[in-house]
Design a protein around this motif. Structure first.
Motif, short mmCIF file in Angstrom:
data_model
loop_
_atom_site.label_atom_id
_atom_site.label_comp_id
_atom_site.label_asym_id
_atom_site.label_seq_id
_atom_site.Cartn_x
_atom_site.Cartn_y
_atom_site.Cartn_z
N ASP A 10 -1.35 14.23 12.34
CA ASP A 10 -0.97 13.47 11.16
C ASP A 10 -2.23 13.17 10.35
OD1 ASP A 10 1.64 13.43 11.91
OD2 ASP A 10 1.59 11.43 12.74
N LEU A 11 -2.31 13.70 9.16
CA LEU A 11 -3.44 13.44 8.29
C LEU A 11 -3.03 12.36 7.30
CD1 LEU A 11 -4.57 17.11 7.60
CD2 LEU A 11 -5.51 15.48 9.23
N GLY A 12 -3.64 11.20 7.39
CA GLY A 12 -3.25 10.09 6.55
C GLY A 12 -4.33 9.72 5.56
N PHE A 13 -3.94 8.94 4.56
CA PHE A 13 -4.90 8.47 3.57
C PHE A 13 -4.40 7.18 2.95
CE2 PHE A 13 -1.89 11.10 1.33
CZ PHE A 13 -1.66 10.42 0.14
N ALA A 14 -5.31 6.50 2.30
CA ALA A 14 -4.98 5.30 1.53
C ALA A 14 -5.19 5.63 0.06
CB ALA A 14 -5.87 4.13 1.94
N LEU A 15 -4.20 5.30 -0.76
CA LEU A 15 -4.25 5.56 -2.19
C LEU A 15 -4.30 4.22 -2.91
CD1 LEU A 15 -3.92 7.48 -4.65
CD2 LEU A 15 -1.46 7.14 -4.39
N GLY A 16 -5.32 4.00 -3.71
CA GLY A 16 -5.44 2.77 -4.48
C GLY A 16 -5.13 3.04 -5.95
N PHE A 17 -4.48 2.08 -6.61
CA PHE A 17 -4.11 2.26 -8.01
C PHE A 17 -3.90 0.91 -8.68
CE2 PHE A 17 -0.38 2.30 -5.37
CZ PHE A 17 0.57 1.58 -6.06
N VAL A 57 4.79 11.23 3.71
CA VAL A 57 5.59 10.14 4.26
C VAL A 57 4.82 8.85 3.98
CG1 VAL A 57 6.54 9.13 6.36
CG2 VAL A 57 6.50 11.61 6.08
N VAL A 58 5.44 7.92 3.27
CA VAL A 58 4.80 6.65 2.95
C VAL A 58 5.02 5.70 4.12
CG1 VAL A 58 4.77 4.67 1.41
CG2 VAL A 58 5.03 6.97 0.48
N GLU A 59 3.92 5.23 4.70
CA GLU A 59 3.98 4.33 5.85
C GLU A 59 3.98 2.86 5.46
OE1 GLU A 59 4.45 5.16 8.93
OE2 GLU A 59 4.25 7.31 8.70
N ALA A 60 3.25 2.51 4.39
CA ALA A 60 3.16 1.11 3.98
C ALA A 60 2.66 1.05 2.54
CB ALA A 60 2.19 0.35 4.89
N SER A 61 3.00 -0.04 1.88
CA SER A 61 2.47 -0.29 0.53
C SER A 61 2.30 -1.79 0.34
CB SER A 61 3.40 0.30 -0.54
OG SER A 61 4.66 -0.31 -0.50
N ARG A 62 1.26 -2.15 -0.37
CA ARG A 62 0.94 -3.55 -0.60
C ARG A 62 0.43 -3.73 -2.02
NH1 ARG A 62 3.35 -3.69 3.39
NH2 ARG A 62 2.77 -4.41 5.43
N THR A 63 0.67 -4.92 -2.57
CA THR A 63 0.10 -5.31 -3.85
C THR A 63 -0.98 -6.33 -3.57
OG1 THR A 63 2.20 -4.94 -4.97
CG2 THR A 63 0.59 -6.31 -6.11
N LEU A 64 -2.12 -6.15 -4.21
CA LEU A 64 -3.28 -7.03 -4.00
C LEU A 64 -3.60 -7.76 -5.29
CD1 LEU A 64 -5.51 -4.38 -2.23
CD2 LEU A 64 -4.01 -6.05 -1.15
N THR A 65 -4.09 -8.97 -5.16
CA THR A 65 -4.56 -9.73 -6.32
C THR A 65 -5.93 -10.32 -6.00
OG1 THR A 65 -3.50 -11.76 -5.56
CG2 THR A 65 -2.23 -10.37 -7.03
N GLU A 68 -10.95 -11.49 -9.78
CA GLU A 68 -11.74 -10.58 -10.61
C GLU A 68 -10.91 -9.53 -11.34
OE1 GLU A 68 -12.64 -10.86 -7.21
OE2 GLU A 68 -13.93 -12.54 -7.67
N SER A 69 -9.71 -9.22 -10.84
CA SER A 69 -8.96 -8.13 -11.47
C SER A 69 -7.47 -8.39 -11.44
CB SER A 69 -9.27 -6.81 -10.77
OG SER A 69 -8.70 -6.79 -9.49
N LYS A 70 -6.76 -7.60 -12.23
CA LYS A 70 -5.30 -7.67 -12.26
C LYS A 70 -4.75 -7.07 -10.97
CE LYS A 70 -4.95 -7.47 -17.25
NZ LYS A 70 -4.34 -6.81 -18.39
N LEU A 71 -3.45 -6.91 -10.92
CA LEU A 71 -2.80 -6.41 -9.72
C LEU A 71 -3.29 -5.01 -9.34
CD1 LEU A 71 0.91 -7.41 -10.39
CD2 LEU A 71 -0.74 -8.56 -8.94
N GLY A 72 -3.49 -4.84 -8.05
CA GLY A 72 -3.85 -3.55 -7.51
C GLY A 72 -2.86 -3.17 -6.42
N GLY A 73 -2.69 -1.90 -6.21
CA GLY A 73 -1.78 -1.45 -5.18
C GLY A 73 -2.47 -0.52 -4.20
N ILE A 74 -2.02 -0.56 -2.96
CA ILE A 74 -2.49 0.36 -1.93
C ILE A 74 -1.27 0.93 -1.24
CG2 ILE A 74 -3.70 0.59 0.26
CD1 ILE A 74 -5.60 -1.54 -0.61
N ILE A 75 -1.26 2.25 -1.08
CA ILE A 75 -0.21 2.92 -0.33
C ILE A 75 -0.86 3.72 0.78
CG2 ILE A 75 1.54 4.74 -0.40
CD1 ILE A 75 2.28 3.84 -3.18
#
Length: 91
Positions: A10-17, A57-65, A68-75
């Motif tokens: 399983d090759l996984g990664f974290a995507l920030g946006f 396959v998306v395992e998890a997603s979170r919204t960060l605040t 210093e910055s507006k909303l950020g997301g990590i998947i």
């Protein structure tokens, strides 16, 4: 020498946006550097859909605040079943 197939992993990664629905033209970057870049904010649902359509396959997603910055997301996502490499080991 024998070749051992490591099989699949399983090759996984974290995507920030940036989270949101708008686009904005940025003309100055960090440190005051000039640039001409369109920053697009996306919703988690759209990012998830694009990843799933691409075979991830998306395992998890979170919204960060933060202050210093507006909303950020990590998947966190992964693609199953990709062969990683052939490993050569001595006899």
């Amino acid at each position: 020498m024998d070749r051992i197939n490591c099989g699949a992993v399983d090759l996984g990664f974290a995507l920030g946006f940036h989270v949101g629905a708008e686009s904005q033209l940025m003309t100055h970057g960090y440190g005051g550097h000039q640039m001409n870049l369109c920053v697009h904010r996306r919703q988690h649902s759209q990012m998830r859909a694009w990843l799933e359509d691409a075979g991830f396959v998306v395992e998890a997603s979170r919204t960060l605040t933060s202050a210093e910055s507006k909303l950020g997301g990590i998947i966190l996502a992964r693609r199953q079943g990709l062969p990683i490499r052939q490993v050569i080991t001595p006899l």
